[in-house]
Design an enzyme around this catalytic site. Sequence first.
Site, PDB file in Angstrom:
ATOM      1  N   ASP A  12       0.790  -1.249   0.000  1.00  6.22           N
ATOM      2  CA  ASP A  12       0.000   0.000   0.000  1.00  6.22           C
ATOM      3  C   ASP A  12       0.820   1.296   0.000  1.00  6.22           C
ATOM      4  O   ASP A  12       0.516   2.229   0.767  1.00  6.22           O
ATOM      5  CB  ASP A  12      -0.963   0.015   1.206  1.00  6.22           C
ATOM      6  CG  ASP A  12      -1.980  -1.135   1.186  1.00  6.22           C
ATOM      7  OD1 ASP A  12      -1.956  -1.935   0.243  1.00  6.22           O
ATOM      8  OD2 ASP A  12      -2.778  -1.227   2.133  1.00  6.22           O
ATOM      9  N   HIS A  52     -10.792   0.737  -2.520  1.00  9.21           N
ATOM     10  CA  HIS A  52     -12.141   0.700  -1.964  1.00  9.21           C
ATOM     11  C   HIS A  52     -13.175   1.382  -2.867  1.00  9.21           C
ATOM     12  O   HIS A  52     -12.892   2.456  -3.421  1.00  9.21           O
ATOM     13  CB  HIS A  52     -12.174   1.437  -0.620  1.00  9.21           C
ATOM     14  CG  HIS A  52     -11.259   0.888   0.429  1.00  9.21           C
ATOM     15  ND1 HIS A  52     -11.248  -0.438   0.787  1.00  9.21           N
ATOM     16  CD2 HIS A  52     -10.336   1.503   1.228  1.00  9.21           C
ATOM     17  CE1 HIS A  52     -10.357  -0.610   1.759  1.00  9.21           C
ATOM     18  NE2 HIS A  52      -9.780   0.545   2.038  1.00  9.21           N
ATOM     19  N   HIS A  56     -17.657   2.193   0.813  1.00 10.66           N
ATOM     20  CA  HIS A  56     -17.037   1.155   1.646  1.00 10.66           C
ATOM     21  C   HIS A  56     -17.402   1.306   3.128  1.00 10.66           C
ATOM     22  O   HIS A  56     -17.408   2.419   3.667  1.00 10.66           O
ATOM     23  CB  HIS A  56     -15.512   1.195   1.478  1.00 10.66           C
ATOM     24  CG  HIS A  56     -14.838  -0.058   1.933  1.00 10.66           C
ATOM     25  ND1 HIS A  56     -14.097  -0.132   3.089  1.00 10.66           N
ATOM     26  CD2 HIS A  56     -14.826  -1.297   1.387  1.00 10.66           C
ATOM     27  CE1 HIS A  56     -13.640  -1.376   3.226  1.00 10.66           C
ATOM     28  NE2 HIS A  56     -14.064  -2.097   2.202  1.00 10.66           N
ATOM     29  N   LYS A 110      -7.006  -5.007  -3.004  1.00 11.96           N
ATOM     30  CA  LYS A 110      -7.735  -5.577  -1.861  1.00 11.96           C
ATOM     31  C   LYS A 110      -8.646  -4.514  -1.273  1.00 11.96           C
ATOM     32  O   LYS A 110      -8.418  -3.321  -1.461  1.00 11.96           O
ATOM     33  CB  LYS A 110      -6.748  -6.088  -0.807  1.00 11.96           C
ATOM     34  CG  LYS A 110      -5.857  -4.983  -0.258  1.00 11.96           C
ATOM     35  CD  LYS A 110      -4.810  -5.516   0.690  1.00 11.96           C
ATOM     36  CE  LYS A 110      -3.939  -4.417   1.264  1.00 11.96           C
ATOM     37  NZ  LYS A 110      -4.661  -3.419   2.061  1.00 11.96           N
ATOM     38  N   CYS A 155      -1.940  -2.764   7.727  1.00 13.58           N
ATOM     39  CA  CYS A 155      -1.870  -3.685   6.596  1.00 13.58           C
ATOM     40  C   CYS A 155      -0.585  -4.517   6.559  1.00 13.58           C
ATOM     41  O   CYS A 155      -0.622  -5.687   6.181  1.00 13.58           O
ATOM     42  CB  CYS A 155      -2.098  -2.926   5.293  1.00 13.58           C
ATOM     43  SG  CYS A 155      -3.812  -2.354   5.169  1.00 13.58           S
TER      44      CYS A 155
HETATM   45  C1  VGL Z   1      -4.560   0.647   5.807  1.00 14.78           C
HETATM   46  C2  VGL Z   1      -6.139   1.508   7.220  1.00 14.78           C
HETATM   47  C3  VGL Z   1      -7.107   1.386   6.253  1.00 14.78           C
HETATM   48  C4  VGL Z   1      -3.127   0.266   5.592  1.00 14.78           C
HETATM   49  C5  VGL Z   1      -5.509   0.513   4.821  1.00 14.78           C
HETATM   50  O1  VGL Z   1      -2.685   0.196   4.424  1.00 14.78           O
HETATM   51  O2  VGL Z   1      -2.438   0.013   6.609  1.00 14.78           O
HETATM   52  N1  VGL Z   1      -4.883   1.139   7.005  1.00 14.78           N
HETATM   53  N2  VGL Z   1      -6.786   0.888   5.060  1.00 14.78           N
HETATM   54 ZN    ZN Z   2      -8.238   0.922   3.525  1.00 15.37          ZN
END
Ligand code: VGL
Ligand code: ZN
Length: 202
Positions: A12, A52, A56, A110, A155
Amino acid sequence: MRPSTDALIVIDVQNDFCPNGALAVTDGDAIIPRINALMSDFAVKVLTQDWHPANHASFAANHPGAAPFSMIDMPYGPQVLWPTHCVQGTSGAAFHAALHTDPADLILRKGFRAGIDSYSAFFENDRTTPTGLEGYLRTRGVTTVTLVGLATDFCVAYSALDAARLGFNVVLLEDACRAINLNGSLEEAREALLAAGVVMER
Ligand code: VGL
Ligand code: ZN
């Protein structure tokens, strides 16, 4: 060059998790040069992308009266309500421009189902709905995964814990990650990672 059984999984590294993003992680972009350098060491390279729909269920904005960073109970368990982030097709959901994406073998998205969040690259937050990454890695002969990216305590940690549970050897490079650290979440994640046998390296 590492053996072909080793995979790098970059979690991410997207605009919304970097400075000025909707869910900015402090110094989130500082890890990018290290990650770019690491990619040339690994034969198997996977990038994940939080992705998302606007409706969401993890977005506070979709729960009237709820504040960002508050908690709710979802059918699959407790869930943090986040600021709206990484909406499909927006610039916030795009990879940071400095991240080298061309070397990646696989880009895994995801969190695309409106009703369930997916912190982990392996399973959605019910811990049972698979993303398909396990099959991808196993069919490529991967036995060890090295995790880097954002955010350490969400994540990245969830992905590392699932990888360990699935029987992969797991290394987490802490200096190539940055944390959100919400109510002690970083310390909690560290303890869980160590207990699960994840090797924490700088
Ligand atoms: C994440 C919160 C919501 C992350 C993703 O990548 O850690 N944290 N969505
Ligand atoms: Zn997220």
